[in-house]
Write an enzyme that holds these catalytic residues in place. Structure first.
Site, PDB file in Angstrom:
ATOM      1  N   CYS A 242      35.332  30.092  59.820  1.00 57.74           N
ATOM      2  CA  CYS A 242      35.559  31.176  58.861  1.00 57.74           C
ATOM      3  C   CYS A 242      36.760  30.790  58.008  1.00 57.74           C
ATOM      4  O   CYS A 242      37.397  29.769  58.252  1.00 57.74           O
ATOM      5  CB  CYS A 242      35.883  32.476  59.579  1.00 57.74           C
ATOM      6  SG  CYS A 242      34.687  32.914  60.837  1.00 57.74           S
TER       7      CYS A 242
ATOM      8  N   ARG B 154      33.519  28.091  53.700  1.00 59.43           N
ATOM      9  CA  ARG B 154      33.693  28.135  55.158  1.00 59.43           C
ATOM     10  C   ARG B 154      32.873  29.232  55.815  1.00 59.43           C
ATOM     11  O   ARG B 154      32.805  29.318  57.033  1.00 59.43           O
ATOM     12  CB  ARG B 154      35.176  28.350  55.504  1.00 59.43           C
ATOM     13  CG  ARG B 154      36.088  27.280  54.998  1.00 59.43           C
ATOM     14  CD  ARG B 154      37.516  27.565  55.400  1.00 59.43           C
ATOM     15  NE  ARG B 154      37.695  27.540  56.833  1.00 59.43           N
ATOM     16  CZ  ARG B 154      37.929  26.447  57.544  1.00 59.43           C
ATOM     17  NH1 ARG B 154      38.037  25.288  56.951  1.00 59.43           N
ATOM     18  NH2 ARG B 154      38.068  26.507  58.846  1.00 59.43           N
TER      19      ARG B 154
ATOM     20  N   TRP C  80      31.861  33.400  58.967  1.00 62.44           N
ATOM     21  CA  TRP C  80      30.673  32.638  59.350  1.00 62.44           C
ATOM     22  C   TRP C  80      30.441  33.033  60.801  1.00 62.44           C
ATOM     23  O   TRP C  80      31.150  32.609  61.698  1.00 62.44           O
ATOM     24  CB  TRP C  80      30.949  31.143  59.214  1.00 62.44           C
ATOM     25  CG  TRP C  80      29.801  30.265  59.600  1.00 62.44           C
ATOM     26  CD1 TRP C  80      29.655  29.584  60.779  1.00 62.44           C
ATOM     27  CD2 TRP C  80      28.659  29.939  58.814  1.00 62.44           C
ATOM     28  NE1 TRP C  80      28.492  28.862  60.759  1.00 62.44           N
ATOM     29  CE2 TRP C  80      27.864  29.052  59.568  1.00 62.44           C
ATOM     30  CE3 TRP C  80      28.229  30.308  57.534  1.00 62.44           C
ATOM     31  CZ2 TRP C  80      26.658  28.535  59.096  1.00 62.44           C
ATOM     32  CZ3 TRP C  80      27.031  29.779  57.072  1.00 62.44           C
ATOM     33  CH2 TRP C  80      26.260  28.909  57.842  1.00 62.44           C
TER      34      TRP C  80
ATOM     35  N   ASN D  50      39.980  32.924  62.795  1.00 61.02           N
ATOM     36  CA  ASN D  50      38.994  31.849  62.649  1.00 61.02           C
ATOM     37  C   ASN D  50      39.027  31.055  63.944  1.00 61.02           C
ATOM     38  O   ASN D  50      40.094  30.621  64.366  1.00 61.02           O
ATOM     39  CB  ASN D  50      39.390  30.950  61.463  1.00 61.02           C
ATOM     40  CG  ASN D  50      38.619  29.642  61.457  1.00 61.02           C
ATOM     41  OD1 ASN D  50      37.459  29.601  61.851  1.00 61.02           O
ATOM     42  ND2 ASN D  50      39.267  28.582  61.020  1.00 61.02           N
ATOM     43  N   GLY D  51      37.856  30.882  64.572  1.00 63.02           N
ATOM     44  CA  GLY D  51      37.801  30.140  65.828  1.00 63.02           C
ATOM     45  C   GLY D  51      36.889  30.832  66.817  1.00 63.02           C
ATOM     46  O   GLY D  51      36.155  31.753  66.460  1.00 63.02           O
TER      47      GLY D  51
ATOM     48  N   GLU E  47      16.405   8.738  60.949  1.00 58.09           N
ATOM     49  CA  GLU E  47      17.421   9.556  60.282  1.00 58.09           C
ATOM     50  C   GLU E  47      18.293   8.690  59.358  1.00 58.09           C
ATOM     51  O   GLU E  47      18.615   9.097  58.237  1.00 58.09           O
ATOM     52  CB  GLU E  47      18.263  10.277  61.349  1.00 58.09           C
ATOM     53  CG  GLU E  47      19.444  11.095  60.841  1.00 58.09           C
ATOM     54  CD  GLU E  47      19.093  12.199  59.857  1.00 58.09           C
ATOM     55  OE1 GLU E  47      17.910  12.488  59.656  1.00 58.09           O
ATOM     56  OE2 GLU E  47      20.028  12.763  59.265  1.00 58.09           O
TER      57      GLU E  47
ATOM     58  N   LYS F 245      18.613   9.331  55.378  1.00 55.95           N
ATOM     59  CA  LYS F 245      19.909   9.534  54.699  1.00 55.95           C
ATOM     60  C   LYS F 245      20.031   8.593  53.502  1.00 55.95           C
ATOM     61  O   LYS F 245      20.469   8.991  52.434  1.00 55.95           O
ATOM     62  CB  LYS F 245      21.095   9.262  55.639  1.00 55.95           C
ATOM     63  CG  LYS F 245      21.431  10.280  56.687  1.00 55.95           C
ATOM     64  CD  LYS F 245      22.020  11.564  56.200  1.00 55.95           C
ATOM     65  CE  LYS F 245      20.969  12.541  55.799  1.00 55.95           C
ATOM     66  NZ  LYS F 245      20.417  13.410  56.806  1.00 55.95           N
TER      67      LYS F 245
ATOM     68  N   GLU G  20      17.506   9.609  50.605  1.00 55.68           N
ATOM     69  CA  GLU G  20      17.715  10.848  49.865  1.00 55.68           C
ATOM     70  C   GLU G  20      18.948  10.833  48.968  1.00 55.68           C
ATOM     71  O   GLU G  20      18.957  11.519  47.951  1.00 55.68           O
ATOM     72  CB  GLU G  20      17.683  12.087  50.778  1.00 55.68           C
ATOM     73  CG  GLU G  20      18.785  12.208  51.765  1.00 55.68           C
ATOM     74  CD  GLU G  20      18.675  13.484  52.605  1.00 55.68           C
ATOM     75  OE1 GLU G  20      18.077  14.456  52.157  1.00 55.68           O
ATOM     76  OE2 GLU G  20      19.215  13.482  53.723  1.00 55.68           O
TER      77      GLU G  20
ATOM     78  N   HIS H 298       3.705  -5.302  64.565  1.00 57.79           N
ATOM     79  CA  HIS H 298       2.379  -4.780  64.248  1.00 57.79           C
ATOM     80  C   HIS H 298       2.215  -4.483  62.762  1.00 57.79           C
ATOM     81  O   HIS H 298       1.351  -3.703  62.389  1.00 57.79           O
ATOM     82  CB  HIS H 298       2.088  -3.538  65.103  1.00 57.79           C
ATOM     83  CG  HIS H 298       2.116  -3.837  66.566  1.00 57.79           C
ATOM     84  ND1 HIS H 298       1.128  -4.545  67.204  1.00 57.79           N
ATOM     85  CD2 HIS H 298       3.056  -3.588  67.513  1.00 57.79           C
ATOM     86  CE1 HIS H 298       1.445  -4.693  68.485  1.00 57.79           C
ATOM     87  NE2 HIS H 298       2.618  -4.113  68.691  1.00 57.79           N
TER      88      HIS H 298
ATOM     89  N   LYS I 149      18.908  22.324  49.236  1.00 56.11           N
ATOM     90  CA  LYS I 149      19.510  22.414  50.566  1.00 56.11           C
ATOM     91  C   LYS I 149      18.606  23.169  51.523  1.00 56.11           C
ATOM     92  O   LYS I 149      18.487  22.840  52.686  1.00 56.11           O
ATOM     93  CB  LYS I 149      20.877  23.103  50.470  1.00 56.11           C
ATOM     94  CG  LYS I 149      21.631  23.189  51.790  1.00 56.11           C
ATOM     95  CD  LYS I 149      22.032  21.821  52.304  1.00 56.11           C
ATOM     96  CE  LYS I 149      22.604  21.868  53.703  1.00 56.11           C
ATOM     97  NZ  LYS I 149      22.560  20.546  54.360  1.00 56.11           N
TER      98      LYS I 149
HETATM   99  O1  M6R Z   1      17.410  23.868  57.161  1.00 57.46           O
HETATM  100  P1  M6R Z   1      16.473  22.960  57.880  1.00 57.46           P
HETATM  101  O2  M6R Z   1      17.084  22.233  59.001  1.00 57.46           O
HETATM  102  O3  M6R Z   1      15.223  23.671  58.331  1.00 57.46           O
HETATM  103  O4  M6R Z   1      16.043  21.885  56.799  1.00 57.46           O
HETATM  104  C1  M6R Z   1      15.074  20.923  57.087  1.00 57.46           C
HETATM  105  C2  M6R Z   1      15.077  19.826  56.051  1.00 57.46           C
HETATM  106  O5  M6R Z   1      14.776  20.335  54.788  1.00 57.46           O
HETATM  107  C3  M6R Z   1      16.424  19.092  55.981  1.00 57.46           C
HETATM  108  O6  M6R Z   1      16.791  18.587  57.232  1.00 57.46           O
HETATM  109  C4  M6R Z   1      16.357  17.930  54.974  1.00 57.46           C
HETATM  110  O7  M6R Z   1      15.502  16.937  55.460  1.00 57.46           O
HETATM  111  C5  M6R Z   1      17.760  17.383  54.690  1.00 57.46           C
HETATM  112  N1  M6R Z   1      17.942  17.191  53.296  1.00 57.46           N
HETATM  113  C6  M6R Z   1      18.030  16.082  55.328  1.00 57.46           C
HETATM  114  O8  M6R Z   1      19.279  15.566  55.026  1.00 57.46           O
END
Ligand code: M6R
Length: 609
Positions: free
Chosen positions: A2, A27, A74, A98-99, A482, A486, A489, A505, A604
């Protein structure tokens, strides 16, 4: 996570605090509130939702007074609502916090027995009551606060007012951030620099266990126990933009560096060390219910889906229950086999991803027991699930998920302990060992973060490649996926993750001197097999960037580049391996000049199908 702000001086407190809170909205933003003291009585204004709601209330009903405290929340304990919004008040004591207070339930029970009644579900309100109670026996307000704080276990940054001492503001810190701003006959307190940068650039950084009391135009610093200390101010010359990101160039980098704190918060208050078990506060299934689970489906999208894949290894390996992992957008269209003996776990940082929400509804309609692993409290997925394990990563702003991922892995590991204890596949000793290992993770992530400069150099070396391959085995294969996601994207470089053994394969045909291959090869079960896969790449002219255990000379002899991570426990390697991969994508993206925090075409939170 928070944000808190405090002010004491010669100006009206409320507008200064509101401006400060705006800078801290990153935050937390599920509710907000401000209290100010005028003529010996406090007035509190609070509101659910974003800060703008509080701002509207203050426009109609302004607060007066030259001392005040504010908070943007939060949620961790207690859903987002006006009643759970800070400041909280008990008797004459008003507090923002906060905590996470780990022993709040125990303290709350004791206080209830002494006649205290609670209005909110928060851990914070307990602190206010504790101080109110201490005031009955202690010499004064200051001493009552000290005595109370010494009874708390967990993390806090607090600002405290007392109706009966209108010229006094107290602040203290243990485990949560706090900075004090020094002005002309005025003082500011905040969770982070940007909140007060417009008013002063002279700042004192509070350390854990420190306490400050402002009165009569002075600030007196001491330890919480009362020993005096000498604090020096630092001049901060950050630009406002830099300050918002905590001095980091991008939110993503800031969030990568927040991971030790995020993991610490996710495990805080949940470890039952003697029992080798964990307590998951919003998961009130009985041992009998959990032991009856015969099959598990974990459903998610994107990065959360990668966490799910690691979860399969944890649960199958340790709890001996078959686990399927499904991509949410596929699950609901394939007539899945789900019944009352199935446990559906959905994972979502935002809790609003449309496909994941729809998959949850589908699983529920087929009678599945269900839980969510979510970061955003009271999000749609959290609300609609029968149980929820919150990751306490705090708001994640960078589109590329980093700290949310690592805390999802943490939550899955915690759930594995709980499930294994309930169905007797994990005994007390084993549970204790798992907990002991998990507790070391935040410190080891800190160690892994020290690789930053080295990874930046590596990024320079490989940034012009058109394609990357990422290889891993077992529970490190999802980390290869992953790592590749990263990179794609945020840098727009084509990258693929593969199980290392699957290379021969097909994908091996892609290998040549232009394709960097990131091989995840920490010491452990599949170490030797992965070394062989790495050799297959090298003999075909591939350029290997190996992420291996510290001091692994065998790997160093073979790979073109090595990144060494601390070695702890094979099961927890995925958390540590993630860090250099995040840094690698980040630095390549910065070098290429792409928009790190808001990459093209991405949102996001994906709330459409
Ligand atoms: O909010 P969510 O975890 O459900 O989101 C899922 C994906 O949209 C999210 O993880 C997306 O792949 C990210 N941009 C990855 O960095």
């Amino acid at each position: 996570m928070c944000g808190i702000v405090g002010y004491i001086g010669e100006q009206q407190a409320s507008p200064i605090i509101l401006e400060g809170l705006k800078k801290l909205e990153y935050r937390g933003y599920d509710s907000a509130g401000i209290a100010s003291l005028d003529n010996g009585s406090s007035v509190i204004r609070r509101s659910q939702g974003k800060l703008v709601n509080l701002e509207n209330i203050l426009r109609d009903q302004p607060l007066t007074g030259k001392v005040g405290i504010g908070h943007t929340r939060w949620a961790t304990h207690g859903k987002p609502s006006e009643i759970n919004a800070h400041p909280h008040k008990a008797g004459s004591i008003i507090i923002v916090h906060n905590g996470i207070i780990e022993n709040y339930l125990q303290l709350k029970d004791q206080l209830k027995q002494l006649g205290h009644t609670f209005k909110s579900e928060t851990d914070t309100e307990v602190i206010a009551h504790l101080i109110e109670e201490s005031l009955k026996t202690e010499a004064d307000f200051e001493q009552a606060v000290r005595t109370s704080l010494l009874q708390l276990r967990g993390a806090y940054a607090v600002c405290i007012l007392n109706d009966k001492e209108p010229g006094v503001l107290i602040a203290a810190k243990l485990g949560s951030p706090m900075v004090v701003g020094l002005g002309e006959k005025e003082f500011f307190v905040a969770s982070d620099i940007p909140a007060i940068l417009a008013y002063t650039r002279e700042m004192v950084f509070m350390e854990d266990g420190e306490f400050v009391i402002f009165r009569s135009g002075t600030a007196v610093f001491s330890t919480i126990a009362g020993n005096s200390i000498d604090k020096k101010a630092r001049h901060i010359d950050w630009s406002p933009m830099m300050a918002e990101k905590g001095g980091f160039r991008h939110f993503m980098l800031k969030e990568i560096h927040e991971q030790p704190r995020a993991v610490r918060d996710t495990i805080a208050g949940r470890l039952l060390e003697l029992d080798g078990d964990v307590y998951l506060e919003n998961l009130q299934f009985s041992d009998r219910q959990l032991a009856a689970v015969k099959r598990i489906i974990i459903i998610a999208c994107g990065t959360s889906w990668h966490a799910a894949l690691v979860g399969k290894f944890y649960i199958e390996g340790l709890c001996r229950i078959p686990v399927e992992v499904d991509i949410a957008s596929e699950f609901r269209y394939r007539n899945p086999v789900v019944d009352e003996n199935t446990l559906a776990i959905v994972i979502s940082q935002s809790g609003e991803t449309a496909d994941t929400l729809a998959a949850l509804r589908e699983a529920k309609s087929r009678g599945a027991l269900n839980i969510a692993i979510c970061n955003v409290v009271d999000s749609s997925i959290a609300r609609e699930s029968s149980g929820v394990i919150y990751t306490h990563a705090g708001p994640e702003i960078g589109v590329a998920s980093t700290k949310a991922f690592v805390t999802q892995l943490t939550a899955l590991y915690l759930f594995t302990i709980r499930l294994g204890r309930a169905n007797c596949t994990i005994d007390v000793l084993h549970g204790q060992r798992m907990i002991a290992a998990l507790k070391k993770i935040p410190g080891l992530i800190e160690e892994a973060l020290r690789l930053n400069d080295k990874v930046e150099k590596i990024a320079k070396k490989y940034m012009n490649a058109r394609d990357f391959l990422y290889l891993g085995r077992g529970k490190n294969f999802p980390i290869a996926l992953e790592g590749a996601l990263k990179l794609k994207e945020i840098s727009y470089i084509h990258a693929e993750g593969y199980p290392a053994g699957e290379m021969k394969h097909g994908p091996i045909a892609l290998i040549d001197e232009n394709v960097p291959v990131v091989v995840l090869v920490p010491k452990g079960n599949s170490y030797e097999k992965t070394i062989s896969n790495m050799e297959e790449v090298i003999t075909r002219g591939g350029r290997v960037i190996a992420v291996c255990s510290t001091g692994d000379e065998e790997v160093k002899k073979r790979a073109e580049t090595t990144i060494e991570i601390p070695n702890l426990d094979e099961d927890l390697d995925p958390l540590l391996l993630s860090v250099p991969l995040q840094l690698l994508s980040y630095h390549i993206s910065v070098l290429k000049g792409t928009d790190v925090d808001q990459p093209r075409n991405l949102a996001k939170s994906v709330t459409v199908e």
